[in-house]
Design a protein around this motif. Structure first.
Motif, PDB file in Angstrom:
ATOM      1  N   LYS A  15     -45.006 -21.508 -57.380  1.00  0.00           N
ATOM      2  CA  LYS A  15     -44.896 -22.452 -58.508  1.00  0.00           C
ATOM      3  C   LYS A  15     -46.196 -22.935 -59.102  1.00  0.00           C
ATOM      4  O   LYS A  15     -46.541 -22.791 -60.173  1.00  0.00           O
ATOM      5  CB  LYS A  15     -44.110 -23.893 -58.267  1.00  0.00           C
ATOM      6  N   ARG A  18     -47.837 -19.498 -60.831  1.00  0.00           N
ATOM      7  CA  ARG A  18     -47.021 -19.494 -62.103  1.00  0.00           C
ATOM      8  C   ARG A  18     -47.715 -20.428 -63.052  1.00  0.00           C
ATOM      9  O   ARG A  18     -47.967 -20.039 -64.288  1.00  0.00           O
ATOM     10  CB  ARG A  18     -45.665 -19.717 -62.141  1.00  0.00           C
ATOM     11  N   LEU A  19     -48.026 -21.760 -62.551  1.00  0.00           N
ATOM     12  CA  LEU A  19     -48.701 -22.661 -63.702  1.00  0.00           C
ATOM     13  C   LEU A  19     -50.065 -22.075 -64.016  1.00  0.00           C
ATOM     14  O   LEU A  19     -50.250 -22.543 -65.249  1.00  0.00           O
ATOM     15  CB  LEU A  19     -48.749 -24.005 -62.826  1.00  0.00           C
ATOM     16  N   SER A  20     -50.766 -21.657 -63.128  1.00  0.00           N
ATOM     17  CA  SER A  20     -52.263 -21.295 -63.500  1.00  0.00           C
ATOM     18  C   SER A  20     -51.932 -20.097 -64.354  1.00  0.00           C
ATOM     19  O   SER A  20     -52.936 -19.920 -65.399  1.00  0.00           O
ATOM     20  CB  SER A  20     -52.912 -20.892 -62.231  1.00  0.00           C
ATOM     21  N   GLU A  21     -51.261 -19.266 -64.166  1.00  0.00           N
ATOM     22  CA  GLU A  21     -51.038 -18.061 -65.007  1.00  0.00           C
ATOM     23  C   GLU A  21     -50.704 -18.369 -66.402  1.00  0.00           C
ATOM     24  O   GLU A  21     -51.013 -17.984 -67.501  1.00  0.00           O
ATOM     25  CB  GLU A  21     -50.133 -16.944 -64.416  1.00  0.00           C
ATOM     26  N   GLU A  22     -49.402 -19.175 -66.615  1.00  0.00           N
ATOM     27  CA  GLU A  22     -48.691 -19.551 -67.719  1.00  0.00           C
ATOM     28  C   GLU A  22     -49.440 -20.743 -68.513  1.00  0.00           C
ATOM     29  O   GLU A  22     -49.376 -20.406 -69.897  1.00  0.00           O
ATOM     30  CB  GLU A  22     -47.468 -19.643 -67.375  1.00  0.00           C
ATOM     31  N   LYS A  23     -49.704 -21.685 -68.005  1.00  0.00           N
ATOM     32  CA  LYS A  23     -49.916 -23.068 -68.601  1.00  0.00           C
ATOM     33  C   LYS A  23     -51.352 -23.473 -68.391  1.00  0.00           C
ATOM     34  O   LYS A  23     -51.732 -24.453 -68.976  1.00  0.00           O
ATOM     35  CB  LYS A  23     -48.964 -24.043 -68.107  1.00  0.00           C
ATOM     36  N   ASN A  24     -52.296 -22.802 -67.967  1.00  0.00           N
ATOM     37  CA  ASN A  24     -53.563 -23.280 -67.736  1.00  0.00           C
ATOM     38  C   ASN A  24     -53.741 -24.441 -66.758  1.00  0.00           C
ATOM     39  O   ASN A  24     -54.558 -25.319 -67.070  1.00  0.00           O
ATOM     40  CB  ASN A  24     -54.290 -23.143 -68.842  1.00  0.00           C
ATOM     41  N   ARG A  84     -55.045 -29.862 -65.726  1.00  0.00           N
ATOM     42  CA  ARG A  84     -54.888 -29.027 -66.829  1.00  0.00           C
ATOM     43  C   ARG A  84     -56.130 -28.765 -67.394  1.00  0.00           C
ATOM     44  O   ARG A  84     -56.859 -30.039 -67.708  1.00  0.00           O
ATOM     45  CB  ARG A  84     -53.941 -29.623 -68.010  1.00  0.00           C
ATOM     46  N   SER A  90     -61.326 -21.471 -67.501  1.00  0.00           N
ATOM     47  CA  SER A  90     -60.600 -21.140 -66.452  1.00  0.00           C
ATOM     48  C   SER A  90     -61.171 -21.325 -65.253  1.00  0.00           C
ATOM     49  O   SER A  90     -62.448 -21.762 -65.145  1.00  0.00           O
ATOM     50  CB  SER A  90     -60.470 -19.391 -66.553  1.00  0.00           C
TER      51      SER A  90
END
Length: 122
Positions: A15, A18-24, A84, A90
């Motif tokens: 999870k 996935r958060l780092s890839e999709e929602k920064n 965030r 990044s």
């Protein structure tokens, strides 16, 4: 609190990745006494990324019993932060350490592992 003690490390789960890839958004394990302002300052100082928002998740302490009459295992209270970042920013949390760039460090490495010349046999 000293800002060098605020960030403990990244949380590596499906999870979180996935958060780092999709929602920064990046999930970090933080000190249990840290607040949102200290976490944002630490990320900006140590990673050079501008923070847009910080959310904190407190994981309560747990008591587990091993076996029917086994010992009780106590887990400490933990705290995670979801950071965030601003648009275009990044973090490379899992990036390996860079190679040494100083001349003296390179010379030390060369002395430890000299290059072997190929030997030709006739």
């Amino acid at each position: 609190m000293n800002l060098s003690h605020v960030l403990l490390g990244p949380v590596v789960t499906e999870k979180a990745i996935r958060l780092s890839e999709e929602k920064n958004q990046h999930v970090l394990s933080v000190h249990s006494d840290a607040n949102k302002k200290e976490i944002a300052q630490a990320v900006e100082i140590f990673f050079g990324a501008k923070v847009r928002e910080v959310k904190i998740i407190k994981m309560p302490k747990k008591i587990r019993v091993r076996g029917k009459f086994g010992p009780q295992v106590k887990r400490k209270e933990k705290k995670k932060a979801v950071v965030r970042l601003a648009e275009g920013q990044s973090l490379d949390l899992l990036k390996p350490a860079p190679e040494p760039r100083l001349k003296k460090d390179v010379k030390k490495l060369e002395k430890k592992a000299p290059e072997s010349s190929p030997v030709s046999s006739s």
